[in-house]
Design an enzyme around this catalytic site. Structure first.
Site, PDB file in Angstrom:
ATOM      1  NE  ARG A 121      54.865  69.421  -5.890  1.00  0.00           N
ATOM      2  CZ  ARG A 121      54.669  68.146  -5.595  1.00  0.00           C
ATOM      3  NH1 ARG A 121      53.578  67.784  -4.949  1.00  0.00           N
ATOM      4  NH2 ARG A 121      55.533  67.232  -5.939  1.00  0.00           N
ATOM      5  CD  GLN A 127      57.610  71.734 -13.739  1.00  0.00           C
ATOM      6  OE1 GLN A 127      57.844  70.587 -14.043  1.00  0.00           O
ATOM      7  NE2 GLN A 127      56.518  72.106 -13.124  1.00  0.00           N
ATOM      8  CG  ASP A 130      58.044  70.534  -7.142  1.00  0.00           C
ATOM      9  OD1 ASP A 130      58.003  70.347  -5.913  1.00  0.00           O
ATOM     10  OD2 ASP A 130      57.204  70.061  -7.934  1.00  0.00           O
ATOM     11  CB  SER A 133      59.016  67.173  -7.503  1.00  0.00           C
ATOM     12  OG  SER A 133      57.643  67.315  -7.765  1.00  0.00           O
ATOM     13  CE1 TYR A 228      50.073  67.094  -4.685  1.00  0.00           C
ATOM     14  CE2 TYR A 228      48.972  69.154  -5.199  1.00  0.00           C
ATOM     15  CZ  TYR A 228      50.116  68.461  -4.858  1.00  0.00           C
ATOM     16  OH  TYR A 228      51.295  69.135  -4.694  1.00  0.00           O
TER      17      TYR A 228
END
Ligand code: NAD
Length: 382
Positions: A121, A127, A130, A133, A228
């Site tokens: 990601r 992007q 993704d 997301s 994360y």
């Protein structure tokens, strides 16, 4: 190439892998698009809209017989794996790290399985692909709408001839993609919003959307790999729950979105904390799943009201409750990933490429995705 979209079979799944606008782009690019009859029903997209975009509506058997690539939202059931044939490609949110056995079955069937939920990601060129997301974004929005609906008072400050209504105090726990959208949505509705996350870089992001950031004294920054959070130690967890409890008890609405990749979601709101909340308060646990959620008392896919009058909502698939919006985003993600693999009209897999390495789970009869293969060799799931 023949690209097909199936009617999803998972319970309550109303999304569809492509929407007519994206079908039009694929047919315009010279591909044939097959749509299983009724595939868009859950998202209020009739077969006729797909036909108008240039797709051919077919029955399920014809779809599996003809397709080169099958696009879907959720992983295929064992029965659906049986319908795929060797050499076909299937792309979806296949969850190989949660259900590696499904990946193994796809490998055995000779199917090339591509999973959007293992996409790297942080690559900027990924992007547009993704889906985690885009779907978390939908979920963060819908969680606030559900909370506002269940809350018996106003979100905004209202001054009227009949008196003044105080704004709701909303706390967002976990400021990732879903949490940021939840902050933005609650602010738009006029609530006073606080937010908390263990990754200190989220402070500025939350503040830029108008939330007050809650800083806990007991837990230092817990940024892990890849942007994360890392899992907290047992001492940190206990200290975090105790300190958070003081903030939570004065809130009207709490929305929890905290996740740690490959682990059970962290427990942030204990039963004792809920007992200290006011009657009429609402909690939405976006991390709820069969593995547990962020809220001790949440019951996956159910809404409960505690003895002290707190409503706890625990939806496990929020994007499916906004199927039109969620499918629109998902369709753009999946078609971006699909077209990444098409070279001179054919699916081509270059395993030197990070996107291919991250997303292709099975190929040539083998599980080629290393983390999935590792899980299988250990005989388990994450
Ligand atoms: P996620 O769903 O895994 O987690 C949601 C949030 O929960 C995270 O912000 C995490 O820090 C938080 N959290 C975990 N444990 C917690 C705890 N004990 N207490 C409080 N909060 C806790 O994450 P996500 O929303 O999918 O993504 C998280 C981050 O990944 C993003 O904010 C971003 O930094 C990164 N990301 C980067 C890109 C990119 O670079 N293009 C794309 C997507 C995500």
């Amino acid at each position: 190439m023949k690209v097909a979209i199936v009617k999803e079979s998972a319970p309550n799944e109303r999304r569809v892998a492509l929407v007519p606008e994206v079908v039009g782009k694929l047919t315009g690019g010279g591909h044939e698009v097959l749509v299983q009859s009724g595939a868009g029903d859950g998202a209020s997209i009739p077969d006729a809209s797909f036909t108008a975009a240039g797709a051919k509506v077919v029955a399920e058997d014809a779809l599996y017989a003809e397709a080169d690539v099958v696009l879907r939202v959720q992983k295929p059931t064992p029965e659906e794996v049986g319908k795929l044939r060797s050499g076909q490609v299937v792309i979806g949110l296949l969850q190989p790290l949660i259900d590696p056995q499904n990946a193994q079955a796809l490998a055995k069937a000779g199917v090339t399985a591509v999973s959007l939920d293992t996409l790297p990601r942080t690559l900027s060129r990924a992007q547009s692909m993704d889906a985690l997301s885009s779907q978390a974004n939908v979920g963060g929005y819908k969680a606030v709408i559900m909370a506002a609906d269940a809350f018996g008072r106003y979100f905004p400050l209202l001054t009227t001839a009949a008196g003044t209504a105080k704004p709701a105090n909303v706390l967002i726990l976990g400021v990732g993609v879903a949490g940021l959208q939840a902050i933005a949505t609650a602010k738009r509705l006029g609530a006073v919003v606080k937010a908390y996350d263990v990754r200190s870089e989220t402070r500025e992001q939350a503040q830029s959307l108008g939330a007050q950031f809650v800083t806990l004294e007991s837990v230092a920054d817990a940024t892990g790999e890849g942007g994360y959070a890392r899992e907290l130690t047992d001492e940190e967890k206990e200290a975090q729950q105790a300190e958070l409890s003081k903030y939570i008890s004065s809130m009207d609405v709490v929305i929890t979105t905290a996740q740690v990749p490959g682990r059970r979601p962290p427990l942030l709101v204990t039963a004792d904390t809920v007992r200290a909340m006011k009657a009429g308060s609402v909690i939405v646990d976006m991390a709820a799943s069969a593995l547990g959620g962020n809220v001790e008392l949440s019951v996956p896919d159910d809404t409960i009201v505690t003895e002290n009058g707190v409503t706890i909502i625990a939806p496990t698939n929020l994007p499916a409750t906004m199927p039109g919006g969620a499918s629109g985003f998902y369709a753009r993600n999946i078609s971006a990933l699909l077209t990444h693999f098409i070279k001179e009209g054919e699916m081509t897999f270059d395993f030197e490429d990070e996107i291919t390495e991250g997303t292709v789970i099975t190929h040539d009869g083998k599980v080629v995705h290393e983390p999935t293969a590792k899980l299988l060799s250990e005989g388990g799931a994450a």
